[in-house]
Design an enzyme around this catalytic site. Sequence first.
Site, PDB file in Angstrom:
ATOM      1  CB  CYS A 127      50.947  55.336  30.828  1.00  0.00           C
ATOM      2  SG  CYS A 127      51.242  54.478  32.386  1.00  0.00           S
ATOM      3  CG  HIS A 241      54.297  57.944  34.359  1.00  0.00           C
ATOM      4  ND1 HIS A 241      53.692  58.203  35.570  1.00  0.00           N
ATOM      5  CD2 HIS A 241      53.834  56.719  33.960  1.00  0.00           C
ATOM      6  CE1 HIS A 241      52.892  57.189  35.881  1.00  0.00           C
ATOM      7  NE2 HIS A 241      52.957  56.280  34.928  1.00  0.00           N
TER       8      HIS A 241
HETATM    9  N1  LIG Z   1      46.018  55.455  35.536  1.00  0.00           N
HETATM   10  C1  LIG Z   1      46.869  55.448  34.517  1.00  0.00           C
HETATM   11  O1  LIG Z   1      47.807  56.283  34.431  1.00  0.00           O
HETATM   12  C2  LIG Z   1      46.753  54.438  33.422  1.00  0.00           C
HETATM   13  C3  LIG Z   1      47.554  54.622  32.303  1.00  0.00           C
HETATM   14  C4  LIG Z   1      47.485  53.688  31.277  1.00  0.00           C
HETATM   15  C5  LIG Z   1      46.627  52.633  31.368  1.00  0.00           C
HETATM   16  N2  LIG Z   1      45.850  52.481  32.475  1.00  0.00           N
HETATM   17  C6  LIG Z   1      44.942  51.341  32.490  1.00  0.00           C
HETATM   18  O2  LIG Z   1      43.611  51.850  32.382  1.00  0.00           O
HETATM   19  C7  LIG Z   1      42.724  50.994  33.114  1.00  0.00           C
HETATM   20  C8  LIG Z   1      41.964  51.844  34.132  1.00  0.00           C
HETATM   21  O3  LIG Z   1      42.903  52.409  35.038  1.00  0.00           O
HETATM   22  P1  LIG Z   1      42.503  53.583  36.038  1.00  0.00           P
HETATM   23  O4  LIG Z   1      43.808  54.123  36.472  1.00  0.00           O
HETATM   24  O5  LIG Z   1      41.463  54.479  35.454  1.00  0.00           O
HETATM   25  O6  LIG Z   1      41.877  52.743  37.255  1.00  0.00           O
HETATM   26  P2  LIG Z   1      40.823  53.196  38.374  1.00  0.00           P
HETATM   27  O7  LIG Z   1      40.889  54.652  38.607  1.00  0.00           O
HETATM   28  O8  LIG Z   1      41.076  52.269  39.500  1.00  0.00           O
HETATM   29  O9  LIG Z   1      39.410  52.852  37.709  1.00  0.00           O
HETATM   30  C9  LIG Z   1      39.061  51.550  37.358  1.00  0.00           C
HETATM   31  C10 LIG Z   1      37.724  51.553  36.650  1.00  0.00           C
HETATM   32  O10 LIG Z   1      37.449  50.241  36.166  1.00  0.00           O
HETATM   33  C11 LIG Z   1      36.217  49.790  36.693  1.00  0.00           C
HETATM   34  N3  LIG Z   1      36.270  48.350  36.875  1.00  0.00           N
HETATM   35  C12 LIG Z   1      37.115  47.637  37.674  1.00  0.00           C
HETATM   36  N4  LIG Z   1      36.866  46.317  37.550  1.00  0.00           N
HETATM   37  C13 LIG Z   1      35.873  46.197  36.636  1.00  0.00           C
HETATM   38  C14 LIG Z   1      35.160  45.099  36.087  1.00  0.00           C
HETATM   39  N5  LIG Z   1      35.449  43.834  36.432  1.00  0.00           N
HETATM   40  N6  LIG Z   1      34.184  45.355  35.182  1.00  0.00           N
HETATM   41  C15 LIG Z   1      33.886  46.609  34.816  1.00  0.00           C
HETATM   42  N7  LIG Z   1      34.514  47.699  35.308  1.00  0.00           N
HETATM   43  C16 LIG Z   1      35.491  47.478  36.209  1.00  0.00           C
HETATM   44  C17 LIG Z   1      36.036  50.560  37.988  1.00  0.00           C
HETATM   45  O11 LIG Z   1      34.676  50.564  38.343  1.00  0.00           O
HETATM   46  P3  LIG Z   1      34.170  50.768  39.871  1.00  0.00           P
HETATM   47  O12 LIG Z   1      34.212  52.242  40.121  1.00  0.00           O
HETATM   48  O13 LIG Z   1      32.792  50.209  39.841  1.00  0.00           O
HETATM   49  O14 LIG Z   1      35.130  49.996  40.733  1.00  0.00           O
HETATM   50  C18 LIG Z   1      36.561  51.937  37.542  1.00  0.00           C
HETATM   51  O15 LIG Z   1      35.587  52.587  36.756  1.00  0.00           O
HETATM   52  C19 LIG Z   1      43.588  49.891  33.718  1.00  0.00           C
HETATM   53  O16 LIG Z   1      43.594  48.789  32.829  1.00  0.00           O
HETATM   54  C20 LIG Z   1      44.972  50.528  33.766  1.00  0.00           C
HETATM   55  O17 LIG Z   1      46.005  49.578  33.749  1.00  0.00           O
HETATM   56  C21 LIG Z   1      45.883  53.371  33.493  1.00  0.00           C
END
Ligand SMILES: NC(=O)c1ccc[n+]([C@@H]2O[C@H](COP(=O)([O-])OP(=O)(O)OC[C@H]3O[C@@H](n4cnc5c(N)ncnc54)[C@H](OP(=O)(O)O)[C@@H]3O)[C@@H](O)[C@H]2O)c1
Length: 333
Positions: A127, A241
């Site tokens: 991001c 950010h």
């Molecule tokens: N947050 C940001 O600003 C941001 C920005 C850019 C990129 N990202 C990327 O986007 C992705 C998601 O981030 P997030 O911030 O949305 O995280 P989050 O709120 O912690 O959500 C994670 C999600 O992934 C699922 N998950 C985790 N392990 C898994 C697995 N082994 N198989 C299938 N599903 C799984 C979780 O399911 P459960 O509910 O069942 O645990 C939940 O739905 C990450 O790769 C992160 O690096 C995030």
Amino acid sequence: MRLAIVGITGVVGEMLLRILDERNVPVDLLDGFASRDRDERIRFRDHDVTIRAATPEALAVGKYDVVFFASSDDASAALAEACVAGGAYVIDNSAAFRMDPAVPLLVPEINPHALREQHRILPVAICTAIILSVGVNPVKRVAGLRSIRVATYQAVSGAGRAGLDELAAGEEALGRGEPEPAPRVFAALIARNVIPQVGALDAFGDSGEEKKIADETRKILELPDLRLAATAVRVPVRYAHSAALWVETEREVTADELGVALKEAPGVVFHREGIVTPREVEGGDLVHVARLRGEGGSKRHFQLWVVGDQIRKGAAANAVQLLELLREKGRIA
Ligand SMILES: NC(=O)c1ccc[n+]([C@@H]2O[C@H](COP(=O)([O-])OP(=O)(O)OC[C@H]3O[C@@H](n4cnc5c(N)ncnc54)[C@H](OP(=O)(O)O)[C@@H]3O)[C@@H](O)[C@H]2O)c1
């Protein structure tokens, strides 16, 4: 269009649903996946979406045109290729494929030309690099870029739902006059604090986030030799950010000329006067640039302030733009 979202219960997954709806993406089928089966359902338009555990068997069924990943590096590494084998395009928010030389790192405002026929996995860059790159690309276009030094001010939602929860728990405990829970997501207590570490530090003292910002910004801007040094800092802001940048250009240019380029740039709001803060840009897909000035009147060294909602433009909105790019190019209907 037939879609699946892996990570539908997370902050990026939830935002993907919102942005698909906002941008009127035609959806005939939408399946939701997470780490495990759930009883509850998620509403999308006039449907209830069931949530199932993400497995290769469930995803590689030839049922989807596009599978969005918004889960973890491990899940993307384990499942993305099976989705492609089943005929889907993968749009992946994790870091699993971003630096693979065989895949592009697309930000539609900057490098849509990098999409080739053979590309089936489209990673979404980190991001911070997306926001920084959209803000600095107009400078590159008019004057070239020799180096970037950047200090980031990163919202807690960058660490997902757990990051938001940790800030809320700390703020509530402080409000009640009770001891704060020990930090689990962040390197130190986050409420009323600033933490100069985002991710684990390596032997050189750089954090994982800092290395990704440097590597991925170079790849997006197609400047493999760009000097880029980052210090990534976590701040007690919920969404969006910010970054303070010091840039050195290849050619002489005035701040006024850069201002014109920023004003005309796609995806950018340029504030010639005044400031802009994360609270103001939260909920939008544009990158805001302010505080542009030459260092002591220099025509090669400039400072600027860049802010963007990292769950939207830094993740979900960029992901949906990639789906739109595939449609524009006729890859999917
Ligand atoms: N947050 C940001 O600003 C941001 C920005 C850019 C990129 N990202 C990327 O986007 C992705 C998601 O981030 P997030 O911030 O949305 O995280 P989050 O709120 O912690 O959500 C994670 C999600 O992934 C699922 N998950 C985790 N392990 C898994 C697995 N082994 N198989 C299938 N599903 C799984 C979780 O399911 P459960 O509910 O069942 O645990 C939940 O739905 C990450 O790769 C992160 O690096 C995030």
